[in-house]
Design an enzyme around this catalytic site. Structure first.
Site, mmCIF file in Angstrom:
data_model
loop_
_atom_site.group_PDB
_atom_site.id
_atom_site.type_symbol
_atom_site.label_atom_id
_atom_site.label_comp_id
_atom_site.label_asym_id
_atom_site.label_seq_id
_atom_site.Cartn_x
_atom_site.Cartn_y
_atom_site.Cartn_z
ATOM 1 N N GLY A 139 0.897 -1.365 -0.041
ATOM 2 C CA GLY A 139 0.052 -0.163 -0.093
ATOM 3 C C GLY A 139 0.850 1.229 -0.123
ATOM 4 C CE LYS A 164 -0.142 -7.040 -1.141
ATOM 5 N NZ LYS A 164 -0.743 -6.842 0.098
#
Length: 433
Positions: free
Chosen positions: A136, A207
């Site tokens: 994020g 990720k």
């Protein structure tokens, strides 16, 4: 002042709407940073009539994001559609094919196609910026791709999924069972109706695959990641961890070993006093071990409209300023083939919870099977029988440093002996030294 940077925005969901709104509200602020206005020239979304909290009446609309990428008069393409394939992939390829740089928050796209897209970008002398694809609003991509370029990385690890971290935090603090806290996370919007991608560890693996390439200059190899989610974590495990001085986190780890690169995502017991153990709720955190700086840790909001939009906007500003960086830490032709490490010993050992028939010889059988596989036990704790008639007793083992293969082999032998009731629970213990 230079001419405006015209951008095409594909995908106006939670993040896309936040990006559009902030660009509108802070137009003067961004102009001062870049010396030029940043204007949304074209957008693509399925529903033109939805209220997104921002006025987009003056921009060109495209029903098809691929057409936007192919035809719109833009200088930058921002992909916020999501998904590894389909319109997201085709629109990014179309933009790069025109020589237009790309900003994306799409971890799945990069985990599956990052190397081929990076090569296309290099051929067209443009870049792909993707700060929002991992963790994020935490600036881990920029840190690894730019700030740490003089360092050699030995390990990168962290808490990369806010949904799992929220659930484990609630289980520990409030004693809420897994099934109940999952329903709560879904009601709050932290987990999807089908939560498998999050709780199964797959989101964190996407990720990690990107971070591994950045850390070690290897081609992305998502298929080589060992993935284990949190669905088997019980309140018994949470309580046992606390008694032993640990907290359970879903940890993503990539590290260089003598046999290759090791990538794994799994629940992990980490020391309760460590910095990473203090990361709670939906917060993400990434640690990087380097030769020059030692270890660094970056933590912050890992999801949400504003947090992810912050990272997207940072990339847009870089594009407006003409910042060019290679998609990964090395140019695409220098990426090496990924070499998967063999299963290895790791510092800290294992926590093993067994449900064992409360009968003569069961305890001795378990100890014997561990010894046969050269597994040294730090402690063995037998709990009070857990069922109504007292026939099943939980046993908790803590091992010294050992290998994944040895643990699996020993537990298979214990199972064959017929003393187990149900599947064993194993959780790695990391010292994070």
């Amino acid at each position: 002042m230079d001419r405006p940077l015209n951008l095409g925005l594909a995908g106006i969901g939670t993040v896309g709407a936040s990006v559009a709104r902030i660009l509108t509200e802070k137009q003067e602020h961004f102009s001062k940073m870049t010396g030029r206005p940043i204007e949304i020239k074209a957008v693509s979304a399925r529903d033109r009539n939805r209220d997104r909290g921002v006025d987009l009446s003056g921009v060109d609309w495209f029903d098809d994001p691929v057409r936007l990428a192919q035809e719109a008069d833009i200088d930058l393409f921002v992909e916020l559609i999501g998904g590894a394939d389909g319109p997201a992939l085709e629109s990014v390829k179309a933009a790069l094919g025109r020589g237009i740089p790309v900003v994306t928050a799409n971890k799945a796209l990069l985990a599956h196609h990052g190397v081929s897209l990076a090569r296309l970008a290099q051929r067209k002398n443009v870049t792909i910026l993707f700060e929002a694809a991992v963790a994020g609003g935490i600036p881990i991509i920029k840190t690894m791709r730019e700030a740490l370029r003089g360092n050699t990385v030995s390990r990168v690890y962290g808490i990369l999924n806010g949904t799992c971290n929220y659930m484990l935090t609630r289980m520990e603090r409030e004693g809420v069972a897994f099934e109940d806290v999952l329903r709560e996370a879904q009601a709050l919007g932290y987990a999807e109706a089908d939560p498998t991608f999050d709780i199964g560890g797959f989101d964190a693996a996407h990720k990690l695959a990107i971070l591994t390439s950045l850390a070690f200059g290897t081609e992305i190899d998502l298929a080589s990641i060992f993935i284990e989610g949190i669905s088997e974590i019980s309140l018994d495990d949470i309580k046992a961890a606390a008694e032993l001085g640990y907290r359970i986190k879903l940890l993503a780890v990539a590290q260089r070993t003598d046999s290759g690169i090791e990538q794994r995502v799994h629940p992990t017991m980490i020391p309760a006093g460590s910095a990473l153990a203090q990361v709670d709720g939906v917060t993400n955190a990434v640690a990087v071990d380097t030769d020059l700086l030692g270890s660094i840790l970056i933590a912050g909001p890992g999801a949400g409209g504003n947090a992810t939009a912050s990272a997207v906007l940072s990339d847009i500003i870089d594009a407006a300023n003409g910042v060019y960086v290679s998609t990964f830490t090395v140019v695409p032709q220098s990426l090496t083939a990924y070499k998967r490490a063999r299963m290895r010993a790791h510092e800290g050992g294992y926590y093993i919870r067994l449900r064992v028939a409360d009968e003569v010889g069961a305890f001795a059988s378990i100890a014997r099977r561990m010894a046969e596989n050269q597994i040294s036990l730090e402690s063995i704790v037998q709990r009070k029988a857990s069922d109504d008639d007292g026939s099943v007793a939980p046993i908790i083992l803590i091992t010294h440093e050992t290998t994944e293969a040895a643990v699996r082999k020993a537990l298979e032998a214990v199972s064959r002996d017929g003393h187990l009731r149900g599947e064993p629970q194993t959780i790695r213990i990391e010292t994070l030294a």
